[in-house]
Design an enzyme around this catalytic site. Sequence first.
Site, PDB file in Angstrom:
ATOM      1  N   GLY A  61       1.837  -0.989   3.739  1.00 33.99           N
ATOM      2  CA  GLY A  61       1.206  -2.290   3.574  1.00 33.99           C
ATOM      3  C   GLY A  61       1.927  -3.290   4.454  1.00 33.99           C
ATOM      4  N   LYS A  62       1.165  -4.130   5.157  1.00 37.96           N
ATOM      5  CA  LYS A  62       1.799  -5.062   6.091  1.00 37.96           C
ATOM      6  C   LYS A  62       2.831  -5.957   5.404  1.00 37.96           C
ATOM      7  CE  LYS A  62      -1.534  -5.393   9.856  1.00 37.96           C
ATOM      8  NZ  LYS A  62      -0.509  -4.940  10.826  1.00 37.96           N
ATOM      9  N   GLY A  63       2.486  -6.442   4.226  1.00 41.35           N
ATOM     10  CA  GLY A  63       3.416  -7.305   3.521  1.00 41.35           C
ATOM     11  C   GLY A  63       4.707  -6.582   3.171  1.00 41.35           C
ATOM     12  N   GLU A  88      -4.217  -9.181   4.778  1.00 40.37           N
ATOM     13  CA  GLU A  88      -4.674  -7.996   4.046  1.00 40.37           C
ATOM     14  C   GLU A  88      -4.907  -8.275   2.566  1.00 40.37           C
ATOM     15  OE1 GLU A  88      -3.322  -4.011   6.445  1.00 40.37           O
ATOM     16  OE2 GLU A  88      -1.965  -4.727   4.904  1.00 40.37           O
ATOM     17  N   ASN A 113       0.828  -1.199   0.000  1.00 40.78           N
ATOM     18  CA  ASN A 113       0.000   0.000   0.000  1.00 40.78           C
ATOM     19  C   ASN A 113       0.861   1.248   0.000  1.00 40.78           C
ATOM     20  OD1 ASN A 113      -2.349  -1.583   0.352  1.00 40.78           O
ATOM     21  ND2 ASN A 113      -2.184  -1.470   2.576  1.00 40.78           N
ATOM     22  N   LEU A 129       1.359  -7.634  23.157  1.00 38.26           N
ATOM     23  CA  LEU A 129       0.479  -6.986  24.124  1.00 38.26           C
ATOM     24  C   LEU A 129       0.724  -5.486  24.232  1.00 38.26           C
ATOM     25  CD1 LEU A 129       1.001  -9.731  26.861  1.00 38.26           C
ATOM     26  CD2 LEU A 129      -1.036  -9.474  25.417  1.00 38.26           C
ATOM     27  N   GLY A 130       1.210  -4.865  23.155  1.00 42.45           N
ATOM     28  CA  GLY A 130       1.440  -3.426  23.180  1.00 42.45           C
ATOM     29  C   GLY A 130       2.472  -3.039  24.228  1.00 42.45           C
ATOM     30  N   ASP A 144       4.800  -4.461  12.316  1.00 44.54           N
ATOM     31  CA  ASP A 144       5.468  -5.042  11.153  1.00 44.54           C
ATOM     32  C   ASP A 144       6.976  -5.138  11.390  1.00 44.54           C
ATOM     33  OD1 ASP A 144       3.029  -5.245   9.840  1.00 44.54           O
ATOM     34  OD2 ASP A 144       3.196  -3.212   9.043  1.00 44.54           O
ATOM     35  N   ASP A 157       0.915   4.676   1.901  1.00 42.98           N
ATOM     36  CA  ASP A 157       0.328   5.275   3.101  1.00 42.98           C
ATOM     37  C   ASP A 157       0.293   6.789   2.961  1.00 42.98           C
ATOM     38  OD1 ASP A 157       0.216   2.734   4.129  1.00 42.98           O
ATOM     39  OD2 ASP A 157       1.860   3.007   5.562  1.00 42.98           O
TER      40      ASP A 157
END
Length: 315
Positions: A45-47, A146, A17, A227-228, A258, A19
Amino acid sequence: MSGEKNEHKVIVFGSLNMDLSVECSEYPRRGQTVLGRGFVTTPGGKGGNQAVACARMGADTFMVGKVGADTFGQQLLVSLTNHGVSVGNVSLTNWAATGTALVVRSGDDNRIVVDPGANQRIRYEEVRSAIHGLGQDRNIFLTQLECDFDVTMDALRCANRNYLYTILNAAPAHRLPHDVYQTLDLLCVNESECELLSGIRPVDDASCAMALGRFADLGVRHTVITLGSRGSVTTERGQLVRVSAHEIQAVDTTGAGDAYLGELAAHLAFGGSIVDGMRYATAAAALCCTKVGAQDAMPTWDQVEKFAAAHRVRS
């Protein structure tokens, strides 16, 4: 890791993607307009992000995906190439625009709207061809959710049949077919994804252990729950292992997850353990948060190694 012997390739199948990101002091309420600042257009994009993160760690990384035959698509290919990712298995389509993500940043939070565009046009046959062409025993196959869901599930089955080490980052959250769990060498989920897939909200050590056990019962060989600010957890030799997060001044958290996945996959490609990979992945995620954007914010292995040494993660 870039100075070590690279034993396995990393094959990343996923989204690409562009962004479009802007910062604001507070999110607008319904019908409200607020003034923003710091607008940037960055490859994402995550990939793509995870592929760049892998390559920045020194891993031999190959991207499998699809972009539109447009300016954004060309820019994404250039970005991947510049970061050391092989793009021979990224195809073009005239039937859809390149995927885009609208990112609104406020403080250490972000909200994202994604138009997948060309990402939804990739066919299973294209991914299968890439797996057959690149796949060797225990090479790493990393994917997310995605792109087209059915294609992704079939790709995981194919990678498993061809003896690749399969990693699924189950984001965005989506229920999985029962048989797919048994194809996974490593499942990585955050809190909300964990709750959707296991029915257990990982709020403390006991619930984390229960969720990890649930995934093991489903057939997953290893699971990591992120867990952030509370770090991440897994099990090792039947015991719960927690890796704490770093305290940092976050600028943009868009690519943090990512960066974590990319470092972890690269660590495994170099023959490292999951727990050690989690420690370095935590450092990579923290460093990513100190810059705006996704791919351009991914740290190098030298940066991660120095940061981890200076900020030893408690576990």
